[in-house]
Design an enzyme around this catalytic site. Structure first.
Site, PDB file in Angstrom:
ATOM      1  N   CYS A   1       0.837  -1.199   0.000  1.00  0.00           N
ATOM      2  CA  CYS A   1       0.000   0.000   0.000  1.00  0.00           C
ATOM      3  C   CYS A   1       0.868   1.243   0.000  1.00  0.00           C
ATOM      4  O   CYS A   1       1.921   1.265   0.626  1.00  0.00           O
ATOM      5  CB  CYS A   1      -0.873   0.042   1.248  1.00  0.00           C
ATOM      6  SG  CYS A   1      -1.852  -1.423   1.452  1.00  0.00           S
TER       7      CYS A   1
ATOM      8  N   ASN B   1       3.042  -9.580  -4.473  1.00  0.00           N
ATOM      9  CA  ASN B   1       1.893  -8.776  -4.839  1.00  0.00           C
ATOM     10  C   ASN B   1       2.075  -8.336  -6.298  1.00  0.00           C
ATOM     11  O   ASN B   1       2.974  -8.828  -6.974  1.00  0.00           O
ATOM     12  CB  ASN B   1       1.774  -7.569  -3.893  1.00  0.00           C
ATOM     13  CG  ASN B   1       0.318  -7.187  -3.666  1.00  0.00           C
ATOM     14  OD1 ASN B   1      -0.449  -7.072  -4.619  1.00  0.00           O
ATOM     15  ND2 ASN B   1      -0.062  -6.998  -2.416  1.00  0.00           N
TER      16      ASN B   1
HETATM   17  C1  FMN Z   1      -8.415  -7.799  -8.798  1.00  0.00           C
HETATM   18  C2  FMN Z   1      -7.318  -8.018  -7.810  1.00  0.00           C
HETATM   19  C3  FMN Z   1      -7.452  -7.540  -6.520  1.00  0.00           C
HETATM   20  C4  FMN Z   1      -6.434  -7.731  -5.589  1.00  0.00           C
HETATM   21  N1  FMN Z   1      -6.602  -7.278  -4.318  1.00  0.00           N
HETATM   22  C5  FMN Z   1      -5.626  -7.505  -3.406  1.00  0.00           C
HETATM   23  C6  FMN Z   1      -5.793  -7.106  -2.064  1.00  0.00           C
HETATM   24  O1  FMN Z   1      -6.829  -6.563  -1.678  1.00  0.00           O
HETATM   25  N2  FMN Z   1      -4.776  -7.329  -1.184  1.00  0.00           N
HETATM   26  C7  FMN Z   1      -3.622  -7.966  -1.555  1.00  0.00           C
HETATM   27  O2  FMN Z   1      -2.745  -8.163  -0.717  1.00  0.00           O
HETATM   28  N3  FMN Z   1      -3.443  -8.373  -2.825  1.00  0.00           N
HETATM   29  C8  FMN Z   1      -4.411  -8.160  -3.748  1.00  0.00           C
HETATM   30  N4  FMN Z   1      -4.235  -8.579  -5.028  1.00  0.00           N
HETATM   31  C9  FMN Z   1      -2.968  -9.252  -5.393  1.00  0.00           C
HETATM   32  C10 FMN Z   1      -3.119 -10.755  -5.414  1.00  0.00           C
HETATM   33  O3  FMN Z   1      -3.433 -11.250  -4.153  1.00  0.00           O
HETATM   34  C11 FMN Z   1      -1.810 -11.402  -5.884  1.00  0.00           C
HETATM   35  O4  FMN Z   1      -0.773 -11.075  -4.972  1.00  0.00           O
HETATM   36  C12 FMN Z   1      -1.386 -10.914  -7.258  1.00  0.00           C
HETATM   37  O5  FMN Z   1      -2.514 -10.749  -8.070  1.00  0.00           O
HETATM   38  C13 FMN Z   1      -0.396 -11.867  -7.942  1.00  0.00           C
HETATM   39  O6  FMN Z   1      -0.917 -13.140  -8.071  1.00  0.00           O
HETATM   40  P1  FMN Z   1      -1.708 -13.656  -9.373  1.00  0.00           P
HETATM   41  O7  FMN Z   1      -0.870 -13.294 -10.546  1.00  0.00           O
HETATM   42  O8  FMN Z   1      -1.854 -15.108  -9.169  1.00  0.00           O
HETATM   43  O9  FMN Z   1      -3.010 -12.932  -9.375  1.00  0.00           O
HETATM   44  C14 FMN Z   1      -5.250  -8.397  -5.971  1.00  0.00           C
HETATM   45  C15 FMN Z   1      -5.124  -8.879  -7.271  1.00  0.00           C
HETATM   46  C16 FMN Z   1      -6.128  -8.693  -8.191  1.00  0.00           C
HETATM   47  C17 FMN Z   1      -5.941  -9.211  -9.579  1.00  0.00           C
END
Ligand code: FMN
Ligand code: FAD
Ligand code: FAD
Ligand code: FMN
Ligand code: FES
Ligand code: FES
Lengths: 327, 265, 327, 265
Positions: C153, C215
């Protein structure tokens, strides 16, 4: 604007593009006092020294070519496997295989004499002095219009951390190279940093004439059966459309941070991508990995870009540069 | 005219063979008349999520129709994608790329060695030699596979009039042995006049053939493979190490390299 | 191993997985003293609070669920457009929309009571105190098995630079949260840094019980006609298969740098990816963006993973963890 | 049984209509019997390089055959990909998703408003109402497009016996006006008994309909669109702002939202 101390080929091509300007939008861009006939370049390591690409399309199509990183001595590079296929991209750890600066100026640069495009010689080094030595050697070869410094190399004296991760080092290298190379010097930034704008400011402080970004992301693949990294070097660089959204963001950050021109690199694979990079602040865009999938891409990108400019009633492609309207 | 083209090409016809093997004919391919055996095409599958093109040896050419045929087996994602193409579907072809086979001299005999899906350049080269006046009786055609299911296009091979020596690992067709066995017998028999080896197949086979050829001081040309990002020499990704030091690009100095050149380390 | 102070549901499910272990490989993994019945979790922000996913497959399939970041007060999030489609991935700038910690414990956590899976509550904050306040509020709710700290954040007090970019800050936050939250605390690292291993060491120094990464990458999209960023927030986070090779490399670096368990995140979209993350050092893997394209992915991943373990004669999925053989 | 399924489904048949419009019928879709007008399916195109699924309103259902039909126009990459599918090709269907239309009360009249590719949920709902005992003569069907080419499925609509009011921007079919014109006339005529509006179309149309409905204090339900990463409520990516503050997920609280709910700011 300085006029380019260029060969016949160059000035002819400038005339051609000026003539074309009468009937269509002006595609030329000026960077560090040189006028490129268009903003489409090919990226270092993805176009060799130009010979192979010229078998597929006329190299004169390009605004500029950035040749494969050269070092002081020839390097064979890493043993296979050097590449792996990834989602919307690839990993590579070629290991800076190159002919060395001597063979480069004797054998590779002459091939480019007959073409009317900007030649940007990408230079790499494993220590400070190597960058200086290579660039000094290139100084006497005017066909080397500019040098681009690959500072994503592991820095032996900093225990393997990339040169490009420290703004002070970047400033120092650029300043030192500027002293030995009389034409424009373009550091090429690594994206593997917390704050790329800070690195760019270091580069500018060192006297960079323009800034290229981005190089590849440090990344890895693993074979689930052998449990070994897919690359012999274990880690490699991620490139391709996968990284484009990060590249766009970084290009825009650097554009906001410095006043020298920015050259956009990272996953560009069609004219839309090129336009996006330019809107974000790029004065030219290098096509890289996408050339492997579509070797004749520059031809198509240029014709599509021209159509886009006509449809949008742009007089000059430069109107796009940094034209982003933030929400 | 540019030496290498990069052009949209469409599936004209397909032959579905047994055991996941098939051939696909694509056209137009404007440079079809400059293709030689050993040349390959580098195929992009538009709209697919495969990021690398896939390389396929040219299997046959129809110069009049400006089409080329490839021979493949369904192995992974790329070959599966190709195998589900329907007539009229589009791909993008880059080619011809690579260094092709060299013809043997008129009076030399040829030892063709194909392992599994290594068939295409070997069979293409065999037909090519015969067309160019090499006598079928001077050609030995060794073709090996895991089982009978892997020995494809038998009737085509038989019709050529060459000495056909099929072998399988399980003995379900031909002798139960590896291709190196008939190759070694042929070489040691001394009956072949001034033989040249042409081989394509899995790496382990190429290595064994390379060793045999060196042992018998027989010249030969081997067809190599490697994952290929670009397929025409600009990425330096497809290299194999050489005995002389350094590397060769499989896509450019190769895929055909002389016996004795590669370092098997 | 500590035994988990868990509800009935939890211990029942542990029994179930133990029984299954007789006939097949053991899928369970222990992290920070808790035993998860398998290493497949869903990532924060990609599974809501679990309700919608449970309409598609039984939530009990999962080893763990990491719920959407919660903050002290409810947040509506950013106006549209919040997302855009990219090559092998997407951009998002949801703006931490969430119900706030009060509604979370009153309305969302109870829904998860009946399931036998680990519940990891992801917590976000705009300043230091917010993390502490939210975690303190969660302390009394044992269904919150663990907290995961979203430190990607923007940090208001550091002029918008992410909390996660400074190892000292990360150490401080983790230490502070550990004081108020009695169960495991897992900082979730940002990839937008020069040296993620350094950040991980900061987290470990602060007392992190495990470390999640990665993240999303700060990234951007541009509409070439309007010249506006595709997201209302201008920049957003890149996720999806595009980032997997970078995530694998970072997971492996952190695995080498710390001794606490690592949770892998970033583009995992099938069982192979899960195995890759585990070979690189992950004790569990969170499925994120891939759930949008394949909502029933966890079911398939678990069955494929089981087959893979059987074929490879693994007794336990834990044999994969950090089993990489470097070249 | 789970409320929402995510299952492989195959193209059973297609109808190619004029001007890039077409319908595709996919099956099996096991939850076809729970589908109501306004529900949509979220379609993944395996092997393609489109990262988001694409949402399509259900156009018709065949419960016996367990199939569903969608109606689309080729606009961009996803619709182009769908349009080139051949019989037997596979997609993955998530659905039914979204909050569907609510039926009018028995004695209410209905004002159906379809703009361009907004036809599918409106036509589906019209048939549905009639099947459930609403009288065709109490239904006004306003359907607008750029030109005659955009007014599709005319004979189907006419056969329903509703009051069909086609309009086009260029006057090439029906009146030369926007859908809001006949809508306003119908509302101000006072002839319709207790009318309810059902509308689907471009955003500008929905906004105008929303304003008209508010002006005439007429209840109604509007079908919204947004880019949808997940399509079932977990990503919070598809929201639209509400007049009451905050946002609604188009995929969950929507796509059907009551008149007066959305903030057009
Ligand atoms: C639509 C969306 C919302 C997300 N919201 C959060 C969140 O609120 N808090 C957080 O720590 N990560 C959030 N993330 C990050 C995911 O938890 C993850 O760390 C990131 O998307 C990488 O993994 P992935 O490629 O498998 O999605 C969000 C990701 C996406 C796509
Ligand atoms: C110069 C050249 C010529 C070739 N000619 C032919 C040809 O004529 N016919 C033909 O069928 N193939 C040929 N190949 C191989 C072809 O390019 C593909 O590698 C092969 O079809 C498998 O690709 P895939 O996408 O289906 O599998 P991928 O999804 O890439 O891989 C799936 C699995 O197959 C394995 N694999 C990858 N490449 C090979 C390989 N070359 N051989 C065996 N296993 C492999 C991988 O390790 C992986 O486990 C040639 C390759 C080269 C470099
Ligand atoms: C709940 C819901 C129901 C839908 N029902 C239908 C339906 O029944 N039939 C149908 O044809 N489509 C429907 N859509 C729209 C559909 O999902 C796609 O957005 C549309 O097919 C365009 O996608 P594409 O991939 O072809 O275009 P893209 O490649 O995504 O976009 C190409 C161009 O089209 C524009 N565009 C994107 N989305 C839309 C849109 N919704 N309308 C107009 N232009 C757009 C983009 O701005 C871009 O310029 C629905 C959408 C939602 C959210
Ligand atoms: C195979 C390969 C080799 C590369 N070699 C070099 C190099 O020698 N020097 C350099 O500065 N960048 C090198 N790069 C990086 C590219 O120039 C470019 O910065 C990067 O790939 C991102 O752009 P792209 O996604 O368009 O490829 C190489 C990239 C690839 C894929
Ligand atoms: S595949 Fe690129 S050099 Fe051979
Ligand atoms: S599309 Fe994900 S919440 Fe609506």
């Amino acid at each position: 604007m300085k006029t380019s101390p260029k060969t016949k080929a160059k000035s002819e091509s400038t005339k051609v593009s000026a003539a074309a300007g009468l009937s269509g939008p002006d595609l030329s861009v000026e960077i560090a006092g040189y006028r490129f006939k268009n903003p489409i370049w090919t990226a270092s390591g993805t176009c060799g020294y130009g010979e192979e690409l010229d078998e597929i399309f006329d190299l004169n199509t390009l605004g500029g070519i950035v040749t494969k990183s050269i070092t002081w001595k020839p390097r064979q590079g890493h043993p296979p496997s050097r590449v792996s296929e990834e989602s919307s991209g690839m990993l590579n750890a070629i290991g800076l295989a190159n002919v060395g600066v001597k063979a480069y100026v004797d054998e590779k640069l002459p091939f480019l004499e007959k073409y009317g495009l900007g030649v940007i010689v990408n230079v790499a080094g494993f220590d400070f002095q190597e960058y200086i030595d290579v660039c000094a050697r290139l100084a006497d070869h005017p066909r080397a219009d500019m040098v681009e410094l690959n500072i994503s190399c592991p820095n032996i004296s900093s225990g393997g951390i990339e040169f490009g991760a420290d703004p002070k080092q970047v400033e120092k290298i650029v300043r030192a190279v500027k002293r030995v190379f009389p034409r424009p010097v373009i550091p090429k930034l690594s994206p593997n940093v917390t704050d790329i704008a800070e690195i760019a400011r270091g580069a500018e402080a060192g006297g960079a004439d323009a800034i290229s970004l981005i190089n590849t992301f440090i990344a890895m693949g693993v074979d689930i059966h052998s449990k070994r990294p897919t690359l012999s070097n274990n880690r490699g660089g991620l490139s391709g459309p996968a990284i484009k959204p990060i590249a766009l963001s970084m290009v825009n950050s650097v554009y906001e941070a410095v006043s020298v021109p920015v050259i956009g690199i990272g996953g560009a694979a069609n004219y839309e991508d090129v336009v996006e990079f330019m809107i974000c602040g790029a004065s030219a865009v290098q096509l890289g990995t996408a050339l492997f999938r579509e070797p004749d891409l520059p031809v198509r990108v240029l014709s599509d870009l021209t159509k886009f400019l006509i449809q949008g009633s742009y007089n000059s492609v430069t109107d796009l540069i940094g034209s982003i309207k933030m929400n | 005219m540019k030496r290498v083209v990069c052009q949209d090409s469409y599936l004209i016809s397909r032959r579905d063979l047994k055991n996941g093997y098939l051939t696909l004919t694509f056209g137009p391919f404007s440079r079809s008349s400059s293709i030689k055996p050993g040349h390959f095409v580098h195929i992009d599958l538009p709209g697919s999520n495969l990021y690398f093109r896939r390389a396929f040896s040219v299997y046959s050419v129809n110069v009049k129709e400006k089409s080329i045929e490839i021979f493949l087996k369904v192995i992974g994602r790329g070959s599966r994608y190709l195998a589900q193409l329907k007539k009229g579907d589009r791909v993008n072809m880059l080619g011809p790329v690579g260094t092709p086979f060299k013809l043997p001299r008129k009076n030399q005999s040829a030892l063709m060695v194909a392992g599994g899906v290594g068939l295409p350049p070997i069979l293409f080269m065999t037909r090519w030699m015969i067309k160019r006046g090499r006598k079928p009786e001077n050609i030995v055609f060794v073709y090996g596979g895991r089982s009978a299911e892997d020995i494809i296009e038998r009737s085509i091979i038989k019709r050529l009039g060459v000495r056909f020596l099929p072998v399988t690992e399980d003995g379900s067709y031909g002798e139960k042995e590896l291709v190196t066995a008939p190759l070694a017998r042929s070489l040691s028999s001394g009956l072949l006049k001034d033989p040249v080896i042409y081989a394509c197949g899995p790496e382990s086979m190429l290595r064994a053939v390379d060793h045999l050829a060196t042992e018998f001081e027989t010249p030969g040309q081997l067809a190599f493979e490697a994952p290929m990002p670009c397929g025409f020499g600009i990425c330096l990704g497809c290299v194999i190490p050489l005995r002389s030091g350094g590397f060769a690009r499989v896509c450019r100095e190769g895929p055909i390299l002389p016996v004795g050149r590669v370092s098997w380390a």
